[in-house]
Design a protein around this motif. Sequence first.
Motif, PDB file in Angstrom:
ATOM      1  N   GLN A 185       0.852  -1.179   0.000  1.00 50.23           N
ATOM      2  CA  GLN A 185       0.000   0.000   0.000  1.00 50.23           C
ATOM      3  C   GLN A 185       0.891   1.233   0.000  1.00 50.23           C
ATOM      4  O   GLN A 185       1.958   1.247   0.620  1.00 50.23           O
ATOM      5  N   PHE A 186       0.441   2.272  -0.678  1.00 49.15           N
ATOM      6  CA  PHE A 186       1.180   3.528  -0.657  1.00 49.15           C
ATOM      7  C   PHE A 186       0.886   4.258   0.652  1.00 49.15           C
ATOM      8  O   PHE A 186      -0.274   4.413   1.046  1.00 49.15           O
ATOM      9  N   ARG A 187       1.930   4.694   1.321  1.00 50.30           N
ATOM     10  CA  ARG A 187       1.738   5.511   2.518  1.00 50.30           C
ATOM     11  C   ARG A 187       1.110   6.846   2.126  1.00 50.30           C
ATOM     12  O   ARG A 187       1.337   7.357   1.046  1.00 50.30           O
ATOM     13  N   SER A 188       0.373   7.411   3.049  1.00 50.32           N
ATOM     14  CA  SER A 188      -0.276   8.691   2.763  1.00 50.32           C
ATOM     15  C   SER A 188       0.743   9.783   2.455  1.00 50.32           C
ATOM     16  O   SER A 188       0.470  10.701   1.685  1.00 50.32           O
ATOM     17  N   SER A 189       1.933   9.672   3.042  1.00 44.73           N
ATOM     18  CA  SER A 189       2.970  10.684   2.797  1.00 44.73           C
ATOM     19  C   SER A 189       3.524  10.591   1.375  1.00 44.73           C
ATOM     20  O   SER A 189       4.125  11.549   0.878  1.00 44.73           O
ATOM     21  N   ILE A 190       3.332   9.442   0.717  1.00 46.92           N
ATOM     22  CA  ILE A 190       3.816   9.262  -0.650  1.00 46.92           C
ATOM     23  C   ILE A 190       2.829   9.822  -1.656  1.00 46.92           C
ATOM     24  O   ILE A 190       3.203  10.306  -2.726  1.00 46.92           O
ATOM     25  N   ILE A 191       1.550   9.773  -1.317  1.00 50.75           N
ATOM     26  CA  ILE A 191       0.511  10.215  -2.250  1.00 50.75           C
ATOM     27  C   ILE A 191       0.435  11.733  -2.198  1.00 50.75           C
ATOM     28  O   ILE A 191      -0.220  12.324  -1.345  1.00 50.75           O
ATOM     29  N   GLN A 192       1.143  12.378  -3.108  1.00 47.72           N
ATOM     30  CA  GLN A 192       1.223  13.828  -3.154  1.00 47.72           C
ATOM     31  C   GLN A 192       0.165  14.386  -4.097  1.00 47.72           C
ATOM     32  O   GLN A 192      -0.375  13.693  -4.956  1.00 47.72           O
ATOM     33  N   ASP A 193      -0.122  15.677  -3.921  1.00 49.20           N
ATOM     34  CA  ASP A 193      -0.987  16.362  -4.879  1.00 49.20           C
ATOM     35  C   ASP A 193      -0.278  16.410  -6.232  1.00 49.20           C
ATOM     36  O   ASP A 193       0.952  16.444  -6.310  1.00 49.20           O
ATOM     37  N   THR A 194      -1.073  16.423  -7.297  1.00 50.59           N
ATOM     38  CA  THR A 194      -0.505  16.543  -8.632  1.00 50.59           C
ATOM     39  C   THR A 194      -0.800  17.926  -9.195  1.00 50.59           C
ATOM     40  O   THR A 194      -1.726  18.614  -8.769  1.00 50.59           O
ATOM     41  N   THR A 195       0.008  18.338 -10.140  1.00 48.73           N
ATOM     42  CA  THR A 195      -0.143  19.638 -10.779  1.00 48.73           C
ATOM     43  C   THR A 195      -0.484  19.441 -12.240  1.00 48.73           C
ATOM     44  O   THR A 195       0.172  18.677 -12.944  1.00 48.73           O
ATOM     45  N   PHE A 196      -1.532  20.130 -12.714  1.00 47.12           N
ATOM     46  CA  PHE A 196      -1.936  20.060 -14.106  1.00 47.12           C
ATOM     47  C   PHE A 196      -1.357  21.255 -14.853  1.00 47.12           C
ATOM     48  O   PHE A 196      -1.475  22.399 -14.404  1.00 47.12           O
ATOM     49  N   TYR A 197      -0.739  20.987 -16.002  1.00 47.83           N
ATOM     50  CA  TYR A 197      -0.168  22.040 -16.820  1.00 47.83           C
ATOM     51  C   TYR A 197      -0.877  22.061 -18.173  1.00 47.83           C
ATOM     52  O   TYR A 197      -1.107  21.033 -18.794  1.00 47.83           O
ATOM     53  N   SER A 198      -1.230  23.230 -18.619  1.00 45.01           N
ATOM     54  CA  SER A 198      -1.829  23.379 -19.945  1.00 45.01           C
ATOM     55  C   SER A 198      -1.611  24.811 -20.398  1.00 45.01           C
ATOM     56  O   SER A 198      -1.230  25.683 -19.619  1.00 45.01           O
ATOM     57  N   ASN A 199      -1.858  25.061 -21.688  1.00 40.73           N
ATOM     58  CA  ASN A 199      -1.795  26.445 -22.137  1.00 40.73           C
ATOM     59  C   ASN A 199      -3.198  27.029 -22.168  1.00 40.73           C
ATOM     60  O   ASN A 199      -4.189  26.352 -21.892  1.00 40.73           O
ATOM     61  N   SER A 200      -3.322  28.294 -22.495  1.00 41.59           N
ATOM     62  CA  SER A 200      -4.606  28.980 -22.406  1.00 41.59           C
ATOM     63  C   SER A 200      -5.627  28.455 -23.401  1.00 41.59           C
ATOM     64  O   SER A 200      -6.824  28.716 -23.269  1.00 41.59           O
ATOM     65  N   LYS A 201      -5.177  27.715 -24.427  1.00 39.01           N
ATOM     66  CA  LYS A 201      -6.090  27.181 -25.426  1.00 39.01           C
ATOM     67  C   LYS A 201      -6.596  25.786 -25.065  1.00 39.01           C
ATOM     68  O   LYS A 201      -7.342  25.187 -25.825  1.00 39.01           O
TER      69      LYS A 201
END
Length: 210
Positions: free
Chosen positions: A18-34
Amino acid sequence: LALGEDYLYGLLFHECFQFRSSIIQDTTFYSNSKNTTVTSNQHAGSTPPILIAVHSRHSIEHDEGSKIKRESKCLDGMLKSMLPPTNYSISCDILLLSDRQNTLTTLQDYIASTYPQCHAVVAKHDNDTSWRPEHGPFAGIGFYQDLAMVNTAMKSLSWLHLQLPQVGFIGSKHRSSSQLVREILAYHYEGYRLQSLDASSKTGIVTCLL
C-alpha cells in the motif's frame, strides 16, 4: 494468464503493498490557455478518455534531461490515433514521470504547444539521493510519488461509461521501474475492461518503448 502477466504482477503489487499517505502527493496540471480539456470524470459525449503515462529515465550521469526526441515521437504516434478528428473537449491526461526536472519541464512545454487538448500532469516530488550517480534528484521516494500518481489517476477512471478508456504507456524496455508502471496500468485497465460493455475487446494498453 488470460489477463496477461502485467495484470498479474499489478494484482500482486496491490495485494502486497500500500502507498503511505505521505507518498501520495498532490498533482499539478499544466496546460496552455487554449486547452479545452474537461476535468476528470466529465467526459465529452461517447468519446473515451485518454490517459498516457510517460516514464522517462536516464542512464547516463551527465544527461541533464532536456532531450525528449524519443518521448515526443512516441507521444505523436499515440495521440495521432487517440485524439478525435474534430477539436472539441475531451479528457486527455498525460502523466509525466522522470527523475529529472528538465525532462518534466521540456515535456510540459511540448505538450502545451503541440496538444492543447491535453493536460500534462506531474507529481510533487521530494528530492532524494541514490547510490547510483546516473539517477537524478527525483530518485528513490520521487519514483514512488510518481508511481502513486499513476495508481491514483487510473483509480479515478472508475466511472460508468459505455467505452473503455484509451490508455497508453511510454517507457524503457530495459528498466524494471518502467515495467512496474506498466503493471499498475494493466491492473486497473483490465479491471475496467471486464466491467465495461467492451469486455470482449482485444484492445489493450498502447505501448511505445524508448
